[in-house]
Scaffold this active site. Structure first.
Site, PDB file in Angstrom:
ATOM      1  CE  LYS A  77      35.927  27.814  58.885  1.00  0.00           C
ATOM      2  NZ  LYS A  77      37.285  27.377  58.923  1.00  0.00           N
ATOM      3  CB  CYS A 114      38.632  31.440  42.635  1.00  0.00           C
ATOM      4  SG  CYS A 114      38.699  33.086  43.268  1.00  0.00           S
ATOM      5  CD  GLU A 156      38.018  26.499  41.187  1.00  0.00           C
ATOM      6  OE1 GLU A 156      37.306  26.175  42.159  1.00  0.00           O
ATOM      7  OE2 GLU A 156      38.348  27.667  40.946  1.00  0.00           O
ATOM      8  CD  GLU A 179      33.034  36.608  44.821  1.00  0.00           C
ATOM      9  OE1 GLU A 179      33.316  35.868  43.841  1.00  0.00           O
ATOM     10  OE2 GLU A 179      32.318  37.608  44.711  1.00  0.00           O
TER      11      GLU A 179
HETATM   12  C1  UN1 Z   1      43.396  37.664  42.544  1.00  0.00           C
HETATM   13  O1  UN1 Z   1      43.442  36.920  41.581  1.00  0.00           O
HETATM   14  O2  UN1 Z   1      44.122  38.663  42.650  1.00  0.00           O
HETATM   15  O3  UN1 Z   1      40.173  32.903  45.941  1.00  0.00           O
HETATM   16  C2  UN1 Z   1      42.466  37.474  43.655  1.00  0.00           C
HETATM   17  C3  UN1 Z   1      40.596  33.553  44.972  1.00  0.00           C
HETATM   18  C4  UN1 Z   1      39.973  34.885  44.713  1.00  0.00           C
HETATM   19  C5  UN1 Z   1      40.939  35.998  44.831  1.00  0.00           C
HETATM   20  C6  UN1 Z   1      41.761  36.176  43.623  1.00  0.00           C
HETATM   21  N1  UN1 Z   1      38.854  35.116  45.578  1.00  0.00           N
HETATM   22  O4  UN1 Z   1      41.474  33.107  44.276  1.00  0.00           O
END
Ligand code: UN1
Length: 477
Positions: A170, A280, A379, A246
């Site tokens: 998804k 992130c 954030e 994550e």
């Molecule tokens: C990166 O910085 O190369 O959602 C990957 C995000 C992370 C992936 C970052 N899970 O920004």
């Protein structure tokens, strides 16, 4: 209209998702099917029925499928990168870079499929052999965010398939284009048996909910917001499913007095503002030691004033638009909050107009902030970074670790002593010395600590921890 792929067939949805280009709101990238709960259930059933057959095929066969998928992605990286930049808003170079990463991920797991192995243990009871085997989990549900529309799906789908799981995927509602293109390649180039891979585009409240709740989904991997991640995680735990989350970050980048200033500015600007800061892993708190503070701030401002914010696919653009109207509002709200808290906007933070209507925001640098302010706790997920002054290394370390999050952290220093100490004492899952906090390698474990992540690491050989189940066997011949 681009359809969903469920049980080996392309199916219409129950409504249509118009995919709008954030660089040009008059440009419709395409129309995509949106599925509902019952279609998501259908996909889970198909994945459940197909998985044992897929697991029984040889690892070589599964690896070959991934290899063909990877080859096609790499061969089409310019076209797919253009699509990605057009729908998500990161620059064309970043879009092509992300597609390349996705292709490489498939190639990497094509090899990993063949490297899966077990262990035979030293025996405790004479004549009894103990072995550890790794087996697929079964059906894996995959929920991905909008900011990496092809790389994150790739690094979840590739290991899932490599180790013999079936998939219900998804993607985020904002970026169905890259997801659909990827799915089309997986289905055609991969030549997978029907049901092994399913694409179910649709809202989280329906499709995501099914993946979290359906008992046939044995493992669920999620990348997205902390709030949604936690509720998805609770659903999974309440029914005993494996879950990998994550989520957010508030990543610190320390600049020590002894840093190479040019390098520090580059590391800071790349980490905070590339991909419009929508990562992130983005550096959002610059923690700067007193003696270098003013020079660093000045140099960052100079660097930012030379950057072009414009249409993502236009040559010369350094920073593309923010992804959506609501994200733009959120970014601007946080800039206001920071100012009300006593921070000073030293650069940018302006909504700007370009030749096409889009969500353009100049990169914002906020100085004179304290670590307890909301701008340094929550954030933002945009091109917004703040600066906190530190007295010395110990103070900087304390400030860096003083956050509920723990995804990525960084330090710019020429001191081996401080670099080594920071690697040991940072409470983040990924620690960078003189490299940006964002931008990671596909063969290394990815993930954080504290409120940023939950469950096993992603990527690299470590991915097998999530995508396989361990079985211990004892045999007496
Ligand atoms: C990166 O910085 O190369 O959602 C990957 C995000 C992370 C992936 C970052 N899970 O920004």
């Amino acid at each position: 209209m681009n359809k969903n792929y469920i049980a080996g067939e392309w199916l219409d949805g129950v409504s249509i998702n118009r995919n709008i280009n954030p660089s040009n709101l008059d440009d419709v990238v395409g129309e995509y099917a949106r599925a509902d709960t019952s279609q998501a259930e259908l996909a889970v059933d198909a994945a459940f029925d197909a998985q044992p057959g897929w697991a029984c095929l040889s690892a070589e066969r599964r690896g070959d499928a991934l290899d063909r998928i990877g080859s096609e992605i790499l061969a089409r990286k310019e076209e797919l990168g253009f699509l990605l930049s057009r729908e998500e808003g990161k620059t064309l170079a970043e879009g092509i870079g992300e597609v390349t990463r996705a292709g490489r991920v498939f190639k990497f797991f094509a090899g990993e499929a063949l490297r899966l192995s077990g262990e035979r243990l030293a025996n405790i009871r004479p004549g009894v052999e103990a072995e550890v085997r790794r087996e697929p989990e079964g059906v894996v549900g995959i929920i991905t965010p909008w900011n990496f529309p092809i790389a994150i799906p790739a690094w979840k789908i590739a290991p899932a398939l490599a180790y013999g799981n079936s998939v219900v995927f998804k993607p985020a509602d904002l970026v169905p284009g890259s997801a659909w293109a990827l799915a089309e390649i997986i289905v055609r180039a991969g030549q997978l048996p029907a049901g092994v891979f399913n694409l179910v585009m649709g809202p989280g409240s329906q499709v995501g909910n099914v993946l979290a709740k359906n008992p046939k989904v044995k493992a669920l991997t999620f990348t997205g917001s902390t709030q949604t991640g936690r509720s998805v995680g609770m659903e999974c735990m309440s029914r005993g499913a494996k879950v990998q989350l994550e989520m957010g970050g508030k990543n610190p980048l320390i600049i020590l007095n002894d840093a190479d200033l040019d390098l520090a500015v580059e590391v800071a600007v790349q980490g905070a503002f590339y991909s419009t800061g929508q990562r992130c892993t983005a550096s959002s708190r610059f923690i700067v030691e007193s003696a270098i503070h003013d020079r660093f701030v000045q140099a960052v401002i100079e660097r930012l004033s030379g950057m072009t914010v414009d249409d993502a696919v236009k040559a010369g653009t350094d920073i593309g638009p923010v992804v959506s109207a609501s994200q733009l509002d959120q970014d601007c709200d946080y800039i206001d909050i920071a100012k009300r808290e006593g921070g000073k906007l030293a650069f940018g933070g302006d909504r700007v107009e370009r030749a096409t209507r889009g969500y353009y925001l100049t990169p914002a640098l906020i100085v004179d902030t304290e670590n307890h302010m909301r701008i340094n706790r929550e954030e933002v997920f945009g091109p917004v970074a703040s600066v906190v002054r530190a007295r010395d290394y110990e103070d900087a370390l304390r400030l860096a670790n003083d956050t509920e999050f723990g995804l990525s952290s960084g330090i710019c220093t020429t001191s081996l002593k401080y670099a080594s100490d920071f690697k040991a004492r940072s409470t983040a899952g990924m620690v960078m010395v003189n490299v940006p906090t964002a931008g990671v390698d596909y063969n290394a474990p990815f993930g954080g600590r504290k409120a940023s992540s939950y469950g096993a690491r992603e990527q690299g050989p470590f991915a097998r921890e999530f995508y396989t189940a361990i079985k211990t066997t004892y045999t007496q011949a």
